[in-house]
Design an enzyme around this catalytic site. Structure first.
Site, short mmCIF file in Angstrom:
data_model
loop_
_atom_site.label_atom_id
_atom_site.label_comp_id
_atom_site.label_asym_id
_atom_site.label_seq_id
_atom_site.Cartn_x
_atom_site.Cartn_y
_atom_site.Cartn_z
N ASN A 64 -32.67 32.01 -36.77
CA ASN A 64 -31.23 32.16 -36.56
C ASN A 64 -30.89 33.00 -35.32
O ASN A 64 -29.86 32.78 -34.69
CB ASN A 64 -30.61 32.80 -37.81
CG ASN A 64 -29.24 33.38 -37.53
OD1 ASN A 64 -28.25 32.65 -37.48
ND2 ASN A 64 -29.17 34.69 -37.30
N TYR A 120 -26.97 28.33 -22.46
CA TYR A 120 -26.92 28.30 -23.93
C TYR A 120 -27.08 26.86 -24.44
O TYR A 120 -27.87 26.59 -25.35
CB TYR A 120 -25.59 28.90 -24.38
CG TYR A 120 -25.39 29.00 -25.88
CD1 TYR A 120 -26.06 29.96 -26.62
CD2 TYR A 120 -24.50 28.15 -26.54
CE1 TYR A 120 -25.85 30.07 -28.00
CE2 TYR A 120 -24.29 28.25 -27.90
CZ TYR A 120 -24.96 29.21 -28.63
OH TYR A 120 -24.75 29.31 -29.99
N GLY A 140 -30.01 34.44 -31.99
CA GLY A 140 -29.63 33.73 -30.77
C GLY A 140 -28.68 34.59 -29.97
O GLY A 140 -28.02 35.48 -30.51
N LEU A 167 -20.34 30.47 -15.41
CA LEU A 167 -20.40 29.17 -14.75
C LEU A 167 -21.72 29.09 -14.01
O LEU A 167 -22.20 30.11 -13.49
CB LEU A 167 -19.23 29.03 -13.77
CG LEU A 167 -17.84 28.94 -14.40
CD1 LEU A 167 -16.78 28.86 -13.31
CD2 LEU A 167 -17.74 27.75 -15.34
N LYS A 215 -29.97 25.27 -26.83
CA LYS A 215 -29.67 24.71 -28.15
C LYS A 215 -30.02 23.22 -28.21
O LYS A 215 -30.44 22.71 -29.26
CB LYS A 215 -28.20 24.95 -28.52
CG LYS A 215 -27.86 26.44 -28.70
CD LYS A 215 -28.65 27.06 -29.84
CE LYS A 215 -28.20 28.47 -30.18
NZ LYS A 215 -28.95 29.08 -31.27
#
Ligand code: NAI
Length: 446
Positions: A287, A352, A289, A295, A356
């Site tokens: 879990n 990110y 993270g 940007l 993921k």
């Protein structure tokens, strides 16, 4: 952070005002409560697939009031559709239209669940067409649901039939309040050797689970739900969060392990802790993270590397250590936290979203190896969840992010935790290599 708007549109005079003004009116969701029935009313079982008899017997064994025909005006708790033997699009209409008529009688917090087969390259074009049609149908119905009701589908994979443990466990999950924030999704099940629990309210009895990043937020909620469902808990977080972590561990009568998961030997240390304290390790929830949003044009090496290191590289390394150890895998369960950002992408989150999306790739590629040992690995992709992280989003953006889902609200850490617990259960062995979105059918990447 509490969703004040959700409370306002569900109470007193403000409820009436919202109604008159035609404002979005999210409903309070039906969440899991062991003292309440599995579904709030009778279940209408439609369709003529081979699975119909087994589905009926399964639900009758759960003491549900199963009907094969709708009675106009008779309220319903759920509609289950056996569509596992469709061969051409023309076969959809009768049942699809019957679902349409019955929807008007669905109680708040109701459920629509289809059971069908996935379209594959080896199908005849007609068969592939109708199998894929179910996908479009369910996702559209989910957008039309009201009163906090949801629509989802179960796909019977190769060799799986209605008697598969994975199907039974997934059906129960989707009917129950555990799946309150899961809508417009499909979960594929294979023919498996999973075992149904003796007590559906304690599906993790006797298991030892580790949850990383469990000092707060979603991780703490996952630890709590796994413990509620019968598991013994090891909670992991960085030393800086040690005090908070100890509180979580004490509350759950578990043990705390202060550990930065980017350490090269993190997997080994988790395994050693579990084996020395409990003699076994059954469930690993990745879990922990972090986000370091910027940007891409302004992204620096530290921001990029730290997100990739915590969110994906550490998981890859830990999984390798765990599976190579020979002490984890037989019936072992790994559940990783992904994100809808990893599916749809998100401005300012290239690092990110890359991490993921990487989690989803890792899960699919690891599934065959762990599956051959009787274990499973899956990902949960949350959408907008009410946590410290999302409380920092500016007010208007936060309000918008909440409303752009079919359920018109953010999810709770509990909702993510319920899905993790389902995937961690023995009965869900046939769910392997899947990504389950817990996002209220968020329009992002829908
Ligand atoms: P959070 O920031 O509240 O909690 C994360 C926890 O992980 C913290 O306790 C932190 O100390 C710990 N952690 C961070 N780096 C670590 C490391 N190297 N080693 C050990 N522990 C570490 O985050 P939240 O919101 O609870 O999110 C949990 C997971 O869910 C994350 O993977 C996040 O990406 C994912 N997620 C969250 C969403 C949301 O809406 N909150 C949406 C989609 C995904």
């Amino acid at each position: 952070m509490a969703d004040t708007y959700l409370n306002l549109v569900n109470t007193g005079i403000t409820k009436e005002i919202a109604k008159k003004l035609g404002l979005p009116r999210p409903s309070v969701l039906r969440r899991f409560d062991p003292s309440k029935p599995l579904v709030p009313g009778p279940v209408l079982l439609l369709g003529n697939g081979e699975s119909v008899t087994t589905l009926s017997e399964t639900m009758l064994a759960w003491n549900l009031d199963v009907r094969r025909h709708a009675t106009p005006g008779q309220k319903l708790g759920a509609i289950v559709i056996a569509w596992d033997t469709l061969t051409a699009p023309g076969e959809l209409s009768e049942t699809a239209l019957a679902v349409g008529s019955a929807l008007k009688d669905l109680l708040p917090g109701g459920r629509v669940v289809t059971v069908s087969r996935p379209a594959t390259d080896s199908d005849a074009p007609e068969t592939a067409a109708v199998r894929q049609s179910v996908d479009g149908f369910v996702r559209s119905v989910a957008h039309e649901m009201r009163g906090g009701s949801t629509a989802n589908g179960i796909l019977l994979g190769e060799a799986a039939d209605a008697g598969s443990t994975g199907l039974i466990a997934t059906l129960r999950f989707l009917l129950s309040g555990r799946s309150a924030y899961v809508s417009g999704q499909f979960i594929e099940v294979s023919n498996d050797a999973g075992e149904l629990p003796t007590d559906w309210n304690k599906p993790l009895d006797g298991k030892v689970a580790v949850v990383t990043g469990a000092a707060r937020g979603i991780g703490a909620a996952i630890a709590k739900v796994l413990q509620r469902d019968g598991a013994q808990l090891i909670v992991v977080d960085v030393p800086q969060a040690g005090e908070q972590l100890a509180k979580v561990a004490n509350k759950l009568h578990g043990t705390a392990l202060q550990l930065d998961i980017t350490a090269q030997d993190a997997g080994k240390r988790i395994l050693e802790h579990a084996l020395s304290r409990y003699g076994r390790l059954d469930i690993v929830v990745h879990n922990a993270g972090i986000t370091r949003d910027k940007l891409l044009a302004n992204m620096d090496e530290a921001k990029w590397n730290s997100v990739l290191a915590v969110n994906i590289e550490s998981q890859l390394r830990m999984n390798r250590e765990l599976l190579d150890s020979g002490k984890f895998g037989h019936n072992g369960r790994i559940v990783s936290l992904a994100s809808t950002s990893g599916i749809a992408g998100n401005r300012g989150q290239s690092n990110y979203a890359a991490s993921k999306a990487g989690v989803m790739g890792m899960v699919r590629a690891t599934a065959p190896a762990i599956g051959s040992l009787g274990g499973s690995i899956n990902a949960v992709a949350p959408g907008f969840i009410e946590t410290d992280m999302t409380a920092k989003i500016p007010f208007l953006t936060r309000q918008l992010a909440r409303r752009v889902s079919s359920l018109q609200q953010g999810g709770l850490p509990l909702d993510v935790a319920e899905t993790v617990s389902f995937l961690a259960s023995d009965a869900a062995a046939g769910v392997n290599g899947e990504v389950v979105r817990v996002c209220g059918q968020n329009m992002v990447g829908a």
